[in-house]
Write a protein that holds these residues in place. Structure first.
Motif, PDB file in Angstrom:
ATOM      1  N   ILE A 113       0.849  -1.193   0.000  1.00  0.00           N
ATOM      2  CA  ILE A 113       0.000   0.000   0.000  1.00  0.00           C
ATOM      3  C   ILE A 113       0.885   1.243   0.000  1.00  0.00           C
ATOM      4  O   ILE A 113       1.799   1.365   0.819  1.00  0.00           O
ATOM      5  N   ALA A 114       0.616   2.158  -0.921  1.00  0.00           N
ATOM      6  CA  ALA A 114       1.442   3.363  -1.056  1.00  0.00           C
ATOM      7  C   ALA A 114       1.329   4.245   0.186  1.00  0.00           C
ATOM      8  O   ALA A 114       0.257   4.369   0.780  1.00  0.00           O
ATOM      9  N   ASN A 115       2.458   4.847   0.568  1.00  0.00           N
ATOM     10  CA  ASN A 115       2.534   5.803   1.681  1.00  0.00           C
ATOM     11  C   ASN A 115       2.188   5.191   3.043  1.00  0.00           C
ATOM     12  O   ASN A 115       1.790   5.906   3.965  1.00  0.00           O
ATOM     13  N   ILE A 116       2.304   3.880   3.158  1.00  0.00           N
ATOM     14  CA  ILE A 116       2.063   3.190   4.433  1.00  0.00           C
ATOM     15  C   ILE A 116       3.322   2.404   4.801  1.00  0.00           C
ATOM     16  O   ILE A 116       3.829   1.619   3.995  1.00  0.00           O
ATOM     17  N   ASP A 117       3.850   2.641   5.984  1.00  0.00           N
ATOM     18  CA  ASP A 117       5.013   1.898   6.476  1.00  0.00           C
ATOM     19  C   ASP A 117       4.629   1.151   7.744  1.00  0.00           C
ATOM     20  O   ASP A 117       3.919   1.696   8.594  1.00  0.00           O
ATOM     21  N   VAL A 118       5.098  -0.082   7.870  1.00  0.00           N
ATOM     22  CA  VAL A 118       4.853  -0.890   9.072  1.00  0.00           C
ATOM     23  C   VAL A 118       6.193  -1.339   9.634  1.00  0.00           C
ATOM     24  O   VAL A 118       7.007  -1.930   8.927  1.00  0.00           O
ATOM     25  N   LEU A 119       6.437  -1.014  10.915  1.00  0.00           N
ATOM     26  CA  LEU A 119       7.709  -1.349  11.551  1.00  0.00           C
ATOM     27  C   LEU A 119       7.464  -1.953  12.927  1.00  0.00           C
ATOM     28  O   LEU A 119       6.481  -1.605  13.588  1.00  0.00           O
ATOM     29  N   PRO A 120       8.367  -2.838  13.381  1.00  0.00           N
ATOM     30  CA  PRO A 120       8.316  -3.264  14.786  1.00  0.00           C
ATOM     31  C   PRO A 120       8.803  -2.118  15.667  1.00  0.00           C
ATOM     32  O   PRO A 120       9.449  -1.185  15.187  1.00  0.00           O
ATOM     33  N   VAL A 121       8.519  -2.186  16.962  1.00  0.00           N
ATOM     34  CA  VAL A 121       8.826  -1.061  17.853  1.00  0.00           C
ATOM     35  C   VAL A 121      10.321  -0.783  17.930  1.00  0.00           C
ATOM     36  O   VAL A 121      10.736   0.374  18.099  1.00  0.00           O
ATOM     37  N   GLN A 122      11.159  -1.816  17.748  1.00  0.00           N
ATOM     38  CA  GLN A 122      12.607  -1.581  17.811  1.00  0.00           C
ATOM     39  C   GLN A 122      13.112  -0.833  16.566  1.00  0.00           C
ATOM     40  O   GLN A 122      14.243  -0.343  16.552  1.00  0.00           O
ATOM     41  N   GLY A 123      12.295  -0.730  15.523  1.00  0.00           N
ATOM     42  CA  GLY A 123      12.696  -0.018  14.312  1.00  0.00           C
ATOM     43  C   GLY A 123      12.170   1.406  14.248  1.00  0.00           C
ATOM     44  O   GLY A 123      12.383   2.101  13.250  1.00  0.00           O
ATOM     45  N   ILE A 124      11.496   1.873  15.301  1.00  0.00           N
ATOM     46  CA  ILE A 124      10.926   3.224  15.292  1.00  0.00           C
ATOM     47  C   ILE A 124      12.048   4.257  15.215  1.00  0.00           C
ATOM     48  O   ILE A 124      13.093   4.100  15.843  1.00  0.00           O
ATOM     49  N   ASN A 125      11.858   5.275  14.389  1.00  0.00           N
ATOM     50  CA  ASN A 125      12.896   6.295  14.223  1.00  0.00           C
ATOM     51  C   ASN A 125      12.266   7.642  13.894  1.00  0.00           C
ATOM     52  O   ASN A 125      11.132   7.723  13.424  1.00  0.00           O
ATOM     53  N   VAL A 126      13.021   8.701  14.145  1.00  0.00           N
ATOM     54  CA  VAL A 126      12.518  10.073  14.019  1.00  0.00           C
ATOM     55  C   VAL A 126      12.161  10.411  12.574  1.00  0.00           C
ATOM     56  O   VAL A 126      11.113  10.994  12.298  1.00  0.00           O
ATOM     57  N   TYR A 127      13.023  10.032  11.619  1.00  0.00           N
ATOM     58  CA  TYR A 127      12.796  10.403  10.221  1.00  0.00           C
ATOM     59  C   TYR A 127      11.481   9.828   9.702  1.00  0.00           C
ATOM     60  O   TYR A 127      10.699  10.532   9.059  1.00  0.00           O
ATOM     61  N   ASP A 128      11.238   8.540   9.965  1.00  0.00           N
ATOM     62  CA  ASP A 128       9.994   7.918   9.480  1.00  0.00           C
ATOM     63  C   ASP A 128       8.765   8.498  10.167  1.00  0.00           C
ATOM     64  O   ASP A 128       7.699   8.606   9.560  1.00  0.00           O
ATOM     65  N   ILE A 129       8.894   8.856  11.445  1.00  0.00           N
ATOM     66  CA  ILE A 129       7.757   9.472  12.155  1.00  0.00           C
ATOM     67  C   ILE A 129       7.390  10.801  11.510  1.00  0.00           C
ATOM     68  O   ILE A 129       6.211  11.092  11.256  1.00  0.00           O
ATOM     69  N   LEU A 130       8.394  11.621  11.221  1.00  0.00           N
ATOM     70  CA  LEU A 130       8.142  12.969  10.712  1.00  0.00           C
ATOM     71  C   LEU A 130       7.712  12.969   9.242  1.00  0.00           C
ATOM     72  O   LEU A 130       6.990  13.875   8.815  1.00  0.00           O
ATOM     73  N   ARG A 131       8.128  11.982   8.462  1.00  0.00           N
ATOM     74  CA  ARG A 131       7.800  12.023   7.042  1.00  0.00           C
ATOM     75  C   ARG A 131       6.413  11.470   6.739  1.00  0.00           C
ATOM     76  O   ARG A 131       5.924  11.606   5.625  1.00  0.00           O
ATOM     77  N   ARG A 132       5.776  10.865   7.721  1.00  0.00           N
ATOM     78  CA  ARG A 132       4.407  10.384   7.550  1.00  0.00           C
ATOM     79  C   ARG A 132       3.435  11.279   8.313  1.00  0.00           C
ATOM     80  O   ARG A 132       3.759  11.796   9.381  1.00  0.00           O
ATOM     81  N   GLN A 133       2.243  11.408   7.771  1.00  0.00           N
ATOM     82  CA  GLN A 133       1.249  12.323   8.333  1.00  0.00           C
ATOM     83  C   GLN A 133       0.702  11.831   9.670  1.00  0.00           C
ATOM     84  O   GLN A 133       0.482  12.617  10.592  1.00  0.00           O
ATOM     85  N   THR A 134       0.484  10.529   9.769  1.00  0.00           N
ATOM     86  CA  THR A 134      -0.132   9.955  10.970  1.00  0.00           C
ATOM     87  C   THR A 134       0.767   8.864  11.552  1.00  0.00           C
ATOM     88  O   THR A 134       1.365   8.082  10.815  1.00  0.00           O
ATOM     89  N   LEU A 135       0.843   8.822  12.868  1.00  0.00           N
ATOM     90  CA  LEU A 135       1.576   7.767  13.567  1.00  0.00           C
ATOM     91  C   LEU A 135       0.577   6.886  14.292  1.00  0.00           C
ATOM     92  O   LEU A 135      -0.229   7.369  15.090  1.00  0.00           O
ATOM     93  N   VAL A 136       0.607   5.592  13.984  1.00  0.00           N
ATOM     94  CA  VAL A 136      -0.297   4.625  14.612  1.00  0.00           C
ATOM     95  C   VAL A 136       0.524   3.681  15.486  1.00  0.00           C
ATOM     96  O   VAL A 136       1.413   2.994  14.986  1.00  0.00           O
ATOM     97  N   LEU A 137       0.240   3.681  16.773  1.00  0.00           N
ATOM     98  CA  LEU A 137       0.958   2.817  17.715  1.00  0.00           C
ATOM     99  C   LEU A 137       0.013   1.753  18.252  1.00  0.00           C
ATOM    100  O   LEU A 137      -1.143   2.053  18.591  1.00  0.00           O
ATOM    101  N   SER A 138       0.506   0.533  18.352  1.00  0.00           N
ATOM    102  CA  SER A 138      -0.268  -0.494  19.045  1.00  0.00           C
ATOM    103  C   SER A 138      -0.034  -0.342  20.546  1.00  0.00           C
ATOM    104  O   SER A 138       0.921   0.309  20.974  1.00  0.00           O
ATOM    105  N   LYS A 139      -0.901  -0.949  21.352  1.00  0.00           N
ATOM    106  CA  LYS A 139      -0.733  -0.879  22.803  1.00  0.00           C
ATOM    107  C   LYS A 139       0.597  -1.514  23.220  1.00  0.00           C
ATOM    108  O   LYS A 139       1.271  -1.026  24.128  1.00  0.00           O
ATOM    109  N   ALA A 140       0.993  -2.574  22.523  1.00  0.00           N
ATOM    110  CA  ALA A 140       2.270  -3.229  22.817  1.00  0.00           C
ATOM    111  C   ALA A 140       3.435  -2.283  22.536  1.00  0.00           C
ATOM    112  O   ALA A 140       4.424  -2.258  23.280  1.00  0.00           O
TER     113      ALA A 140
END
Length: 206
Positions: A169-196
């Motif tokens: 799916i275009a413009n959608i990134d899925v990462l495990p929590v250990q792969g979270i990083n500032v650049y990917d957070i800022l370049r996407r419009q929405t941040l979706v976090l699971s409870k885990a």
């Protein structure tokens, strides 16, 4: 800071209290800029390279005699001024990475999370698990949540069906929590976090 937890179907699944020291900071653009610059420099390949005069495969003979021709004195055809000669001061393969203190990197991640929360671009879901592991079904789910440009962060282990379905799916990134990083957070419009993911982040910054 209390947020409503959603399911992937868009229904409410209770509330969750987010730690203010992670999601409630006043974002500093200078720290975020330093971190993004650090990340982009670190991932730059730096494999561009040109040949200098010492690396050119060309005759070592003197071009013509030293005196009596009326021309300038030259001793090598490998010199940069000649066609086919080495390049003077050309690019060399090197690492573009530079240092940034570990504490600044950790602080930048907290500021990025706080920036998303402050801008209203943070969504917490109960879990990132696909009921049907098909791209079409997952894309429809994202439409329900209003996600067109988003970064989804799951727990330590991602649901394989969900991550594979969302991969195309275009413009959608899925990462495990250990792969979270500032650049990917800022370049996407929405941040979706699971409870885990929220629990793992709070444990990490405890």
């Amino acid at each position: 800071m209390d947020v409503t937890v959603k399911t992937l179907d868009g229904k409410d699944a209770g509330t969750l209290t987010l730690a203010d020291e992670i999601f409630g900071l006043d974002p500093r653009e200078d720290i975020l800029q330093r971190m993004v610059r650090y990340q982009l420099a670190k991932r730059q390949q730096g494999t561009h390279q040109s040949l200098g005069r010492a690396e050119i495969a060309r005759t070592g003979a003197k071009l013509y005699k030293q005196k009596g021709t009326g021309r300038a004195r030259h001793g090598s055809a490998r010199a940069p001024q000649f066609r086919g000669g080495g390049k003077a001061h050309g690019p060399q393969a090197r690492s573009h990475a530079h240092d940034l203190p570990k504490k600044v990197r950790a602080l930048a991640l907290r500021h990025a999370l706080s920036a998303k929360a402050k801008a209203g671009g943070l969504i917490v879901v109960d879990e990132l698990v696909a009921a049907e592991a098909k791209t079409k079904a997952v894309a429809k789910t994202f439409e329900t949540l209003g996600l067109s440009n988003a970064l989804l962060i799951g727990g330590v282990q991602l649901d394989e069906g969900f991550s594979r379905s969302a991969r195309n799916i275009a413009n959608i990134d899925v990462l495990p929590v250990q792969g979270i990083n500032v650049y990917d957070i800022l370049r996407r419009q929405t941040l979706v976090l699971s409870k885990a993911a929220v629990e793992a982040l709070e444990e990490r910054f405890k």
